[in-house]
Design a protein around this motif. Structure first.
Motif, PDB file in Angstrom:
ATOM      1  N   HIS A 160       0.782  -1.080   0.075  1.00  0.00           N
ATOM      2  CA  HIS A 160       0.066   0.000  -0.128  1.00  0.00           C
ATOM      3  C   HIS A 160       0.877   1.125  -0.103  1.00  0.00           C
ATOM      4  O   HIS A 160       0.412   2.369   0.354  1.00  0.00           O
ATOM      5  N   MET A 161       2.035   1.069  -0.564  1.00  0.00           N
ATOM      6  CA  MET A 161       2.899   2.193  -0.436  1.00  0.00           C
ATOM      7  C   MET A 161       3.067   2.660  -2.099  1.00  0.00           C
ATOM      8  O   MET A 161       2.549   1.791  -3.030  1.00  0.00           O
ATOM      9  N   THR A 162       3.466   3.922  -2.246  1.00  0.00           N
ATOM     10  CA  THR A 162       3.555   4.345  -3.690  1.00  0.00           C
ATOM     11  C   THR A 162       5.054   4.262  -3.823  1.00  0.00           C
ATOM     12  O   THR A 162       5.989   4.284  -3.101  1.00  0.00           O
ATOM     13  N   THR A 163       5.530   4.295  -5.261  1.00  0.00           N
ATOM     14  CA  THR A 163       7.086   4.246  -5.272  1.00  0.00           C
ATOM     15  C   THR A 163       7.568   5.708  -4.775  1.00  0.00           C
ATOM     16  O   THR A 163       8.858   5.938  -4.431  1.00  0.00           O
ATOM     17  N   ASN A 164       6.857   6.775  -4.796  1.00  0.00           N
ATOM     18  CA  ASN A 164       7.125   7.946  -4.088  1.00  0.00           C
ATOM     19  C   ASN A 164       7.633   7.835  -2.837  1.00  0.00           C
ATOM     20  O   ASN A 164       8.459   8.541  -2.072  1.00  0.00           O
ATOM     21  N   ASP A 165       6.670   6.941  -2.048  1.00  0.00           N
ATOM     22  CA  ASP A 165       6.831   6.915  -0.630  1.00  0.00           C
ATOM     23  C   ASP A 165       8.292   6.095  -0.384  1.00  0.00           C
ATOM     24  O   ASP A 165       9.019   6.284   0.438  1.00  0.00           O
ATOM     25  N   LEU A 166       8.578   5.045  -1.363  1.00  0.00           N
ATOM     26  CA  LEU A 166       9.883   4.525  -1.240  1.00  0.00           C
ATOM     27  C   LEU A 166      11.084   5.488  -1.603  1.00  0.00           C
ATOM     28  O   LEU A 166      12.250   5.148  -0.782  1.00  0.00           O
ATOM     29  N   TYR A 167      10.566   6.356  -2.467  1.00  0.00           N
ATOM     30  CA  TYR A 167      11.901   7.340  -2.816  1.00  0.00           C
ATOM     31  C   TYR A 167      12.109   8.298  -1.474  1.00  0.00           C
ATOM     32  O   TYR A 167      13.350   8.496  -1.342  1.00  0.00           O
ATOM     33  N   LEU A 168      11.002   8.482  -0.717  1.00  0.00           N
ATOM     34  CA  LEU A 168      11.291   9.292   0.435  1.00  0.00           C
ATOM     35  C   LEU A 168      12.056   8.444   1.242  1.00  0.00           C
ATOM     36  O   LEU A 168      12.761   9.110   2.053  1.00  0.00           O
ATOM     37  N   ILE A 169      11.542   7.135   1.470  1.00  0.00           N
ATOM     38  CA  ILE A 169      12.325   6.287   2.564  1.00  0.00           C
ATOM     39  C   ILE A 169      13.746   6.194   2.382  1.00  0.00           C
ATOM     40  O   ILE A 169      14.603   6.222   2.896  1.00  0.00           O
ATOM     41  N   CYS A 170      14.049   6.086   0.882  1.00  0.00           N
ATOM     42  CA  CYS A 170      15.400   6.123   0.305  1.00  0.00           C
ATOM     43  C   CYS A 170      16.108   7.349   0.504  1.00  0.00           C
ATOM     44  O   CYS A 170      17.290   7.673   0.004  1.00  0.00           O
ATOM     45  N   GLN A 171      15.654   8.235   1.101  1.00  0.00           N
ATOM     46  CA  GLN A 171      15.925   9.642   1.314  1.00  0.00           C
ATOM     47  C   GLN A 171      16.422  10.184  -0.009  1.00  0.00           C
ATOM     48  O   GLN A 171      17.461  10.980  -0.361  1.00  0.00           O
ATOM     49  N   ASN A 172      15.485  10.302  -1.188  1.00  0.00           N
ATOM     50  CA  ASN A 172      15.802  10.977  -2.258  1.00  0.00           C
ATOM     51  C   ASN A 172      16.817  10.312  -3.180  1.00  0.00           C
ATOM     52  O   ASN A 172      17.450  11.121  -3.984  1.00  0.00           O
ATOM     53  N   ASP A 173      17.176   9.064  -2.775  1.00  0.00           N
ATOM     54  CA  ASP A 173      18.396   8.637  -3.705  1.00  0.00           C
ATOM     55  C   ASP A 173      17.846   7.635  -4.714  1.00  0.00           C
ATOM     56  O   ASP A 173      17.543   6.612  -4.395  1.00  0.00           O
ATOM     57  N   TYR A 174      17.828   8.365  -5.944  1.00  0.00           N
ATOM     58  CA  TYR A 174      17.154   7.522  -7.251  1.00  0.00           C
ATOM     59  C   TYR A 174      17.688   6.306  -7.324  1.00  0.00           C
ATOM     60  O   TYR A 174      17.046   5.249  -7.679  1.00  0.00           O
ATOM     61  N   SER A 175      19.020   6.126  -7.330  1.00  0.00           N
ATOM     62  CA  SER A 175      19.466   4.822  -7.845  1.00  0.00           C
ATOM     63  C   SER A 175      19.153   3.658  -6.747  1.00  0.00           C
ATOM     64  O   SER A 175      18.864   2.773  -7.144  1.00  0.00           O
ATOM     65  N   LEU A 176      19.194   4.119  -5.129  1.00  0.00           N
ATOM     66  CA  LEU A 176      18.893   3.099  -4.463  1.00  0.00           C
ATOM     67  C   LEU A 176      17.380   2.886  -4.347  1.00  0.00           C
ATOM     68  O   LEU A 176      16.888   1.752  -4.389  1.00  0.00           O
ATOM     69  N   THR A 177      16.599   4.011  -4.733  1.00  0.00           N
ATOM     70  CA  THR A 177      15.117   3.664  -5.015  1.00  0.00           C
ATOM     71  C   THR A 177      14.846   2.569  -6.123  1.00  0.00           C
ATOM     72  O   THR A 177      14.037   1.809  -5.934  1.00  0.00           O
ATOM     73  N   MET A 178      15.348   2.822  -7.231  1.00  0.00           N
ATOM     74  CA  MET A 178      15.475   1.807  -8.435  1.00  0.00           C
ATOM     75  C   MET A 178      15.602   0.386  -8.110  1.00  0.00           C
ATOM     76  O   MET A 178      15.008  -0.514  -8.350  1.00  0.00           O
ATOM     77  N   GLN A 179      16.819   0.602  -7.262  1.00  0.00           N
ATOM     78  CA  GLN A 179      17.240  -0.942  -6.913  1.00  0.00           C
ATOM     79  C   GLN A 179      16.474  -1.662  -5.951  1.00  0.00           C
ATOM     80  O   GLN A 179      15.944  -2.760  -6.338  1.00  0.00           O
ATOM     81  N   THR A 180      15.997  -0.941  -4.996  1.00  0.00           N
ATOM     82  CA  THR A 180      15.053  -1.535  -4.044  1.00  0.00           C
ATOM     83  C   THR A 180      13.789  -1.768  -4.734  1.00  0.00           C
ATOM     84  O   THR A 180      13.042  -2.793  -4.288  1.00  0.00           O
ATOM     85  N   TYR A 181      13.292  -1.006  -5.574  1.00  0.00           N
ATOM     86  CA  TYR A 181      11.820  -1.321  -6.410  1.00  0.00           C
ATOM     87  C   TYR A 181      11.929  -2.514  -7.223  1.00  0.00           C
ATOM     88  O   TYR A 181      10.856  -3.447  -6.973  1.00  0.00           O
ATOM     89  N   PHE A 182      12.767  -2.747  -7.777  1.00  0.00           N
ATOM     90  CA  PHE A 182      12.936  -4.142  -8.599  1.00  0.00           C
ATOM     91  C   PHE A 182      13.074  -5.277  -7.567  1.00  0.00           C
ATOM     92  O   PHE A 182      12.647  -6.368  -7.988  1.00  0.00           O
ATOM     93  N   ILE A 183      13.711  -5.027  -6.537  1.00  0.00           N
ATOM     94  CA  ILE A 183      13.673  -6.187  -5.471  1.00  0.00           C
ATOM     95  C   ILE A 183      12.410  -6.523  -5.098  1.00  0.00           C
ATOM     96  O   ILE A 183      11.973  -7.757  -4.876  1.00  0.00           O
TER      97      ILE A 183
END
Length: 252
Positions: A160-183
């Motif tokens: 029930h999160m959005t990818t933007n929620d994930l981006y904020l969790i990753c402290q606006n680190d795009y590369s980390l967000t993308m890597q975590t998203y695919f996992i």
């Protein structure tokens, strides 16, 4: 009025600038805890706080217990201040491992701190359980402190999160967000829709990474007159990804 015009030290001005605060109006509504959360952990914010307090620009947080109001040794108090802890509630945002690495915190002061936390019902959690749980998913190690800070202890917490929620969790680190998203995606997590899309939600990881690396484009809204359908259609009808991007971005 600009921060630069305030009667505070150059170090304090630089510190505020480093977290993106350049106007005095941006200090409105800030208190010690909201301000320190913008700085790296263990940053000694006390000099900045004192200067802003003296000018009346920083509100004390409500319903918080100051370390000055809690009986404790001077050694413990100084150690907490040096590590940016001014209110007891802040301790719960640190893991046991973090606290054990506080500067000037010896065995006796750790025991004293544990007693205070017990007395005031403050739970100090360990990051070890988070590491042990997420290691099997091959999460990047740098994300563990971020998961800890956001009280994420299992993969279902991402539901029930959005990818933007994930981006904020990753402290606006795009590369980390993308890597975590695919996992997460590989492990069955489906993210909720939001008003925009990251490029990696639309394109394969390799292409999304290339767009970010070459053109600093990571959001669909950054491409003029484009939506998810147009982007996918452009790729399918083009001979190459580079040619499709050249047309979409109007690159000469």
């Amino acid at each position: 009025m600009k921060i630069q015009d305030l009667n505070i030290s150059s170090d304090s001005k630089s510190a505020l600038k480093s977290i993106g605060l350049t106007m005095v109006s941006e200090l409105a509504g800030q208190n010690y805890i909201t301000l320190i959360n913008k700085f790296p952990k263990n940053y000694n914010i006390e000099p900045l706080i004192n200067e802003l307090n003296a000018l009346g620009y920083l509100l004390p947080p409500s319903n918080e217990i100051s370390i000055y109001d809690v009986p404790m040794s001077k050694r413990l108090q100084n150690a907490l201040i040096r590590n940016g802890v001014m209110y007891l509630s802040q301790l719960s945002s640190y893991s046991k491992e973090d606290i054990l690495h506080f500067r000037n915190l010896g065995e006796k002061t750790i025991l004293e701190l544990e007693q205070i936390c017990q007395e005031y019902n403050i739970e100090i959690r360990s990051m070890l359980s988070i590491r042990e749980y997420f290691d099997k998913y091959r999460f990047p190690s740098k994300i563990y402190p971020m998961l800890f800070q956001n009280n994420i202890s299992c993969i279902d917490d991402f539901k029930h999160m959005t990818t933007n929620d994930l981006y904020l969790i990753c402290q606006n680190d795009y590369s980390l967000t993308m890597q975590t998203y695919f996992i997460l995606k590989e492990n069955g997590i489906v993210f909720d829709d939001w008003q925009d899309k990251f490029i990696f939600e639309v394109l394969p990881k390799k292409n999304a990474a290339l767009l970010w690396k070459k053109h600093k484009i990571y959001m669909l809204s950054q491409i003029p007159d484009c939506n998810e359908y147009i982007l996918k259609e452009s790729l399918s009808s083009s001979n190459s990804f580079a040619a499709a991007m050249k047309e979409l971005l109007s690159i000469e």
